[in-house]
Write an enzyme that holds these catalytic residues in place. Structure first.
Site, PDB file in Angstrom:
ATOM      1  N   HIS A   1      26.469  19.361 -52.525  1.00  0.00           N
ATOM      2  CA  HIS A   1      27.322  20.145 -51.633  1.00  0.00           C
ATOM      3  C   HIS A   1      27.737  21.428 -52.329  1.00  0.00           C
ATOM      4  O   HIS A   1      27.957  21.453 -53.544  1.00  0.00           O
ATOM      5  CB  HIS A   1      28.561  19.341 -51.214  1.00  0.00           C
ATOM      6  CG  HIS A   1      29.218  19.868 -49.982  1.00  0.00           C
ATOM      7  ND1 HIS A   1      30.099  20.930 -50.012  1.00  0.00           N
ATOM      8  CD2 HIS A   1      29.093  19.504 -48.684  1.00  0.00           C
ATOM      9  CE1 HIS A   1      30.507  21.182 -48.780  1.00  0.00           C
ATOM     10  NE2 HIS A   1      29.918  20.323 -47.965  1.00  0.00           N
TER      11      HIS A   1
ATOM     12  N   ASP B   1      26.374  14.028 -44.437  1.00  0.00           N
ATOM     13  CA  ASP B   1      25.189  13.780 -43.619  1.00  0.00           C
ATOM     14  C   ASP B   1      24.510  12.459 -43.948  1.00  0.00           C
ATOM     15  O   ASP B   1      23.814  11.892 -43.100  1.00  0.00           O
ATOM     16  CB  ASP B   1      24.168  14.911 -43.817  1.00  0.00           C
ATOM     17  CG  ASP B   1      24.706  16.256 -43.378  1.00  0.00           C
ATOM     18  OD1 ASP B   1      25.164  16.346 -42.229  1.00  0.00           O
ATOM     19  OD2 ASP B   1      24.669  17.204 -44.183  1.00  0.00           O
TER      20      ASP B   1
END
Length: 376
Positions: A258, A309
């Site tokens: 991320h 996700d």
């Protein structure tokens, strides 16, 4: 500023909507754990993002009533979705075009008074689930199912999608997922929406801009590719060999890493628990077990953390949502945050107009056309 940093760590605006600090995500001052652990509804979260406070019981009742009253879409909009569903278009393209069409049919779309903006916001928030469920059924040759005003946001969507009232565990899981995806500070689609809003464009144009940005594979769509990976690993039967081959060829493993979070994506643990609860004791448990194997391998070999996700792919699949519309589900929840940021930009507006740093040649002399040679 380097040429390829993507504006990393640059502060582009001030906001009171959401914050990411030390691997914690909060909405208007409430850590997401406060909302999830106390079983807040997605409708409460929408209200919080738009008003920067939680609603009273009376305000909550009125707000949910307004959303439910606006669930339905017109026959003209449904016909437009039907036409698009037959053309094998990208699902996000269908959503983008249909949201734009809502603006065409709203006679007050160009008005930006507080009252008009609120009415537009409610309609967008309420109708997007119906648009998505209608598209999902029409492209599968199924008849659309009308929304029910007696069901909450998550229950109603699952009902319109499957034709059956969801089990409490299913609706609770989707409700939590909506909350976790509702906003995420100044991500690419939210920034795009704010740039559009800063020009004093209408809310439909702003949300359409955000949808177009989310469509890009580097922003939305990662959970769809996570499930593709799970299916491939299940087919080959060797998680470690599959992952190592991908890593050796320098391919990205979807659902990991991320730009902001360094130690843990605070949303991921909730989605992991949901995936476990939804699959436990069923034939679908294979997807959760595969996910754990992938997570362990990536942590030990690359030191990478799963992001929002990764486990959402299993959650959505178990809820009966086809992987090709996973990004639509993302958009359905994130529109709450987009609208909050659009409204905030409108209230404290200044045109967003950054500068660029030129890197090309300078002081060139013009050569007449007839004297220019061929460029090899």
């Amino acid at each position: 500023m380097t040429q390829d940093n993507g504006l990393k760590d640059l502060i582009a605006c001030h906001t009171r909507i959401s914050s990411i600090q030390n691997d914690h995500l909060s909405y208007a001052g409430y850590d997401i754990s406060e909302l999830i652990d106390n079983q807040a509804s997605f409708e409460e979260t929408i209200y919080l993002l738009w008003n920067l406070r939680l609603p009273t019981a009376h305000e909550y009742q009125r707000f949910t009533d307004e959303l439910r009253t606006n669930y339905a879409i017109s026959d003209a909009v449904e016909q437009c979705i039907l036409i698009q569903s037959r053309k094998h278009l990208h699902p996000m393209s269908v959503l983008r075009s249909t949201v734009s069409l809502l603006g065409v049919y709203n006679v007050n779309a160009e008005q930006q008074s507080l009252e008009a903006t609120y009415e537009q916001s409610i309609q967008l928030m309420a109708k997007i689930p119906t648009i998505i469920a209608t598209f999902a059924r029409l492209r599968n040759g199924q008849t659309p199912i009308a929304p029910r005003k007696d069901l909450d946001f998550a229950e109603n969507f699952l009902y319109m999608l499957t034709g059956q009232e969801p089990l409490p565990l299913e609706s609770q899981a989707l409700n939590k997922s909506f909350i976790l995806h509702a906003d995420h500070e100044l991500n690419a689609s939210t920034f795009a929406a704010r740039v559009c809003a800063s020009t004093l464009s209408d809310i439909y144009s702003c949300v359409t801009t955000a949808i177009g940005t989310l469509k890009g594979p580097l922003h939305g769509g990662a959970n769809e590719r996570v499930f593709d990976m799970l299916q491939e690993i299940r087919a080959c039967g060797d998680t470690k060999a599959y992952l190592q081959e991908k890593l050796d060829s320098q391919e990205k493993i979807m659902g990991f890493g991320h730009r902001v979070y360094k130690q843990q994506d605070p949303r991921e643990s909730y989605l992991r628990q949901m995936a476990k609860e939804l699959t436990q004791g069923t034939e679908q448990e294979v997807w959760y077990q595969l996910s754990r194997e992938i997570e362990d391998y990536m942590k030990h070999t690359k030191g990478l953390i799963p992001n929002v996700d990764f486990y959402s792919a299993t959650v959505y699949h178990v809820l009966g949502i086809d992987s090709s519309i996973f990004t639509l589900i993302f958009a359905m929840s994130r529109v709450a945050g987009w609208i909050a940021h659009i409204q905030e930009q409108q209230r404290f507006n200044k045109l967003i107009r950054p500068r660029s740093h030129y890197l090309g040649p300078e002081n060139l002399s013009y050569i007449p056309l007839e004297r220019r040679g061929y460029v090899s």
